[in-house]
Design an enzyme around this catalytic site. Structure first.
Site, PDB file in Angstrom:
ATOM      1  N   GLU A 175       0.828  -1.194   0.000  1.00 29.55           N
ATOM      2  CA  GLU A 175       0.000   0.000   0.000  1.00 29.55           C
ATOM      3  C   GLU A 175       0.871   1.257   0.000  1.00 29.55           C
ATOM      4  O   GLU A 175       1.911   1.305   0.651  1.00 29.55           O
ATOM      5  CB  GLU A 175      -0.923  -0.011   1.222  1.00 29.55           C
ATOM      6  CG  GLU A 175      -1.924  -1.143   1.100  1.00 29.55           C
ATOM      7  CD  GLU A 175      -2.930  -1.200   2.230  1.00 29.55           C
ATOM      8  OE1 GLU A 175      -4.100  -1.466   1.954  1.00 29.55           O
ATOM      9  OE2 GLU A 175      -2.554  -0.982   3.382  1.00 29.55           O
ATOM     10  N   CYS A 226       3.524   8.571   0.892  1.00 30.65           N
ATOM     11  CA  CYS A 226       3.984   7.695   1.967  1.00 30.65           C
ATOM     12  C   CYS A 226       4.256   6.323   1.350  1.00 30.65           C
ATOM     13  O   CYS A 226       3.341   5.647   0.875  1.00 30.65           O
ATOM     14  CB  CYS A 226       2.891   7.647   3.031  1.00 30.65           C
ATOM     15  SG  CYS A 226       3.279   6.591   4.403  1.00 30.65           S
ATOM     16  N   CYS A 229       6.306  -6.598   8.237  1.00 27.35           N
ATOM     17  CA  CYS A 229       7.405  -6.042   9.039  1.00 27.35           C
ATOM     18  C   CYS A 229       7.881  -7.138   9.986  1.00 27.35           C
ATOM     19  O   CYS A 229       7.073  -7.905  10.492  1.00 27.35           O
ATOM     20  CB  CYS A 229       6.902  -4.836   9.840  1.00 27.35           C
ATOM     21  SG  CYS A 229       8.219  -3.887  10.641  1.00 27.35           S
ATOM     22  N   CYS A 254       5.707  -3.759  16.851  1.00 32.33           N
ATOM     23  CA  CYS A 254       5.280  -2.666  17.742  1.00 32.33           C
ATOM     24  C   CYS A 254       3.814  -2.921  18.082  1.00 32.33           C
ATOM     25  O   CYS A 254       3.000  -3.208  17.199  1.00 32.33           O
ATOM     26  CB  CYS A 254       5.494  -1.329  17.058  1.00 32.33           C
ATOM     27  SG  CYS A 254       7.219  -1.113  16.564  1.00 32.33           S
ATOM     28  N   CYS A 304       0.744  -1.153  16.238  1.00 35.90           N
ATOM     29  CA  CYS A 304       0.825  -0.963  14.782  1.00 35.90           C
ATOM     30  C   CYS A 304       0.220  -2.157  14.042  1.00 35.90           C
ATOM     31  O   CYS A 304       0.572  -3.305  14.332  1.00 35.90           O
ATOM     32  CB  CYS A 304       2.284  -0.786  14.378  1.00 35.90           C
ATOM     33  SG  CYS A 304       2.529  -0.732  12.603  1.00 35.90           S
ATOM     34  N   CYS A 319      -1.684   6.502   9.468  1.00 32.71           N
ATOM     35  CA  CYS A 319      -0.464   5.913  10.013  1.00 32.71           C
ATOM     36  C   CYS A 319      -0.720   4.586  10.693  1.00 32.71           C
ATOM     37  O   CYS A 319      -1.587   4.495  11.559  1.00 32.71           O
ATOM     38  CB  CYS A 319       0.091   6.793  11.121  1.00 32.71           C
ATOM     39  SG  CYS A 319       1.097   8.071  10.549  1.00 32.71           S
TER      40      CYS A 319
HETATM   41  N1  SAH Z   1       8.630   1.217  10.474  1.00 30.97           N
HETATM   42  C1  SAH Z   1       8.876   2.597  10.461  1.00 30.97           C
HETATM   43  C2  SAH Z   1       8.032   3.351   9.455  1.00 30.97           C
HETATM   44  C3  SAH Z   1       6.557   2.995   9.323  1.00 30.97           C
HETATM   45  S1  SAH Z   1       5.402   3.423  10.537  1.00 30.97           S
HETATM   46  C4  SAH Z   1       8.700   3.182  11.828  1.00 30.97           C
HETATM   47  O1  SAH Z   1       8.205   2.483  12.695  1.00 30.97           O
HETATM   48  O2  SAH Z   1       9.087   4.324  12.011  1.00 30.97           O
HETATM   49  C5  SAH Z   1       5.035   5.164  10.404  1.00 30.97           C
HETATM   50  C6  SAH Z   1       4.640   5.791  11.766  1.00 30.97           C
HETATM   51  O3  SAH Z   1       3.298   5.429  12.167  1.00 30.97           O
HETATM   52  C7  SAH Z   1       5.544   5.318  12.893  1.00 30.97           C
HETATM   53  O4  SAH Z   1       5.896   6.387  13.730  1.00 30.97           O
HETATM   54  C8  SAH Z   1       4.637   4.353  13.614  1.00 30.97           C
HETATM   55  O5  SAH Z   1       5.082   4.133  14.918  1.00 30.97           O
HETATM   56  C9  SAH Z   1       3.305   5.043  13.518  1.00 30.97           C
HETATM   57  N2  SAH Z   1       2.152   4.160  13.797  1.00 30.97           N
HETATM   58  C10 SAH Z   1       2.082   2.828  13.672  1.00 30.97           C
HETATM   59  N3  SAH Z   1       0.859   2.382  14.009  1.00 30.97           N
HETATM   60  C11 SAH Z   1       0.134   3.463  14.350  1.00 30.97           C
HETATM   61  C12 SAH Z   1      -1.234   3.646  14.761  1.00 30.97           C
HETATM   62  N4  SAH Z   1      -2.054   2.622  14.857  1.00 30.97           N
HETATM   63  N5  SAH Z   1      -1.641   4.910  15.022  1.00 30.97           N
HETATM   64  C13 SAH Z   1      -0.794   5.952  14.866  1.00 30.97           C
HETATM   65  N6  SAH Z   1       0.484   5.841  14.470  1.00 30.97           N
HETATM   66  C14 SAH Z   1       0.951   4.607  14.223  1.00 30.97           C
HETATM   67 FE1  SF4 Z   2       7.131  -2.155  11.843  1.00 36.47          FE
HETATM   68 FE2  SF4 Z   2       4.893  -0.871  12.541  1.00 36.47          FE
HETATM   69 FE3  SF4 Z   2       6.926  -1.006  14.259  1.00 36.47          FE
HETATM   70 FE4  SF4 Z   2       7.137   0.570  12.073  1.00 36.47          FE
HETATM   71  S1  SF4 Z   2       5.693   0.834  13.760  1.00 36.47           S
HETATM   72  S2  SF4 Z   2       8.677  -0.887  12.876  1.00 36.47           S
HETATM   73  S3  SF4 Z   2       5.982  -0.707  10.578  1.00 36.47           S
HETATM   74  S4  SF4 Z   2       5.730  -2.776  13.472  1.00 36.47           S
END
Ligand code: SAH
Ligand code: SF4
Length: 409
Positions: A123, A136, A143, A147, A150, A381
């Site tokens: 995506e 984006c 991944c 986290c 996420c 995000c």
């Molecule tokens: N993996 C990288 C880039 C992708 S995530 C990283 O973690 O930085 C892009 C941003 O969205 C990151 O800051 C991530 O922590 C945030 N993010 C992930 N899940 C989210 C959610 N459910 N609500 C808001 N932000 C989120």
């Molecule tokens: Fe992976 Fe989501 Fe963590 Fe970014 S925020 S490193 S995409 S699991």
């Protein structure tokens, strides 16, 4: 810095690309100039013409955005045919396009199989604002990290995207937005900076870009190549959860803007929210940020902080955040948590977010609250997750073993 001259000719790499392509014609997108010269030479282009041909192709592919060799009108017809017989400059297939009520767009792109794998889907999201258009981009399908807030983190890693596929997202999005000059525009026409639809790129889609360093580096150096896609490195931001050794390499070898997914200011909490913290704790992460090259008030690191109700949103957290970042030219981006089906967190109340933001502002930091965009199409995000075919289990285990060997976690 331009890409030309930074790589040596590597015939083995080219052969590997061809083999990995499942018998498909190899792509020219994603090659450095010397690699493209090598590819053309192997296809029979005389050596004395190589530099000129590479320049012509570079302009057609990256400036004018053509997807068919037949459109390269200043290239002799028989050479166009030869190129078409040997190579491809095709875009990924657009499986789906959704447009949000707020103008945000989300595409689902499909890339052909590589090696023993299957086709994959990723995506890509476009966010138009009054003064910019931000794309984006995803770096991986799924991944390896998990986290806890996420959605992408619930999808196992399928595979890394190649440089061609990372750039393919940018180029296909620009196609869909009408962001390349029209085919009949005068030779070599650039779209003026102010008229571009995609003005900024953020590596904030699916995946951890620094676990796919070589491909991301190659793609971003090509995206910022002056004679090609020519995005300024100031307008390219790479977001990482904190892969410390590769943060140093990003500064030295890519030189783009950096965003850190911070989300917590104490190791015990960050270990849960962003588990890579167990391997690279806050002290090491913050040290790498302090040492990021070229930081100034005009070139600041963005710290992303997702607002999770009763988890990390107290004024004490805000105070510790300010302490932690002391001395680093920083912007703090507060992200209201975007819920997804099955998530265990709630977004902080609006008043709490504003109180948090006020505290940080008073400490002298710009701290915009990121307005959630494209929520109705699940484009915000952390909501990206495609249901691509997974790697076969044995491949995945082999991949994970490799990551452990490389990174020791
Ligand atoms: N993996 C990288 C880039 C992708 S995530 C990283 O973690 O930085 C892009 C941003 O969205 C990151 O800051 C991530 O922590 C945030 N993010 C992930 N899940 C989210 C959610 N459910 N609500 C808001 N932000 C989120
Ligand atoms: Fe992976 Fe989501 Fe963590 Fe970014 S925020 S490193 S995409 S699991």
């Amino acid at each position: 810095m331009s890409v030309s001259g930074t790589a040596t000719l590597d015939l083995d790499a080219l052969k590997a690309r061809k083999a990995a392509n499942h018998g498909e014609k190899p792509g020219l997108v994603g090659l450095t100039r010397p690699e493209m010269a090598e590819a053309l030479f192997n296809a029979g282009v005389p050596e004395r013409q190589l530099r000129m041909r590479v320049n012509q192709l570079w302009n057609w592919i990256y400036v004018r955005g053509v997807t068919d060799f037949a459109d390269m009108t200043n290239v002799a017809k028989d050479l166009r045919q030869t190129l078409a017989d040997h190579f491809t400059i095709a875009r990924p297939e657009v499986v789906d396009e959704q447009i949000s009520s707020d103008g945000t767009r989300k595409w689902l792109f499909r890339f052909p199989a590589r090696g023993a794998g299957r086709p994959v889907e990723v995506e890509t999201v476009y966010i138009p604002e009054s003064d910019r258009g931000t794309l984006c981009i995803s770096s991986q399908v799924g991944c390896t990290l998990t986290c806890s807030f996420c959605h992408t983190g619930t999808q196992r890693l399928v595979r890394n995207l190649t440089a061609e596929e990372i750039l393919g997202q940018l180029m296909a999005a620009r196609d869909a937005l009408g962001d390349f000059p029209n085919k009949d525009a005068p030779n070599g026409a650039f779209i003026p900076e102010s008229d571009r639809k995609v003005t900024n790129v953020v590596m904030m889609g699916m995946g951890e870009p620094l676990y796919n360093f070589e491909n991301v580096k190659r793609a971003l150096l090509l995206a910022s190549d002056d004679a090609g896609l020519s995005l300024s490195k100031r307008r390219i931001t790479l977001s990482t959860s904190g892969v410390v050794p590769e943060i140093y390499r990003t500064g030295e070898e890519i030189g783009c803007m950096l965003a850190i997914s911070l989300h917590a200011v104490r190791d015990d909490l960050r270990n849960i929210l962003v588990p890579i913290n167990k391997k690279y704790p806050l002290e090491e992460l913050i040290k790498a940020c302090r040492e990021y090259p070229g930081l100034s008030n005009a070139k600041r690191i963005t710290f992303e902080y997702v607002m999770l109700k009763d988890v990390n949103d107290s004024l004490e957290d805000a105070r510790d955040l300010v302490r932690l970042l002391k001395g680093i030219p920083a912007k703090i981006n507060l992200i209201p948590f975007n819920p997804w089906p099955g998530s265990n967190y709630q977004c902080s109340d609006w008043e709490t977010i504003e109180r948090f933001a006020d505290f940080i502002n008073q400490a002298g930091y710009a701290s915009p609250i990121r307005t959630p965009r494209g929520r109705d199409i699940l484009a915000a995000c952390g909501q990206l997750k495609s249901e691509s075919e997974r790697m076969r289990k044995t491949e995945r285990l082999a991949y994970e073993a490799m990551m452990i060997a490389n990174h020791g976690d």
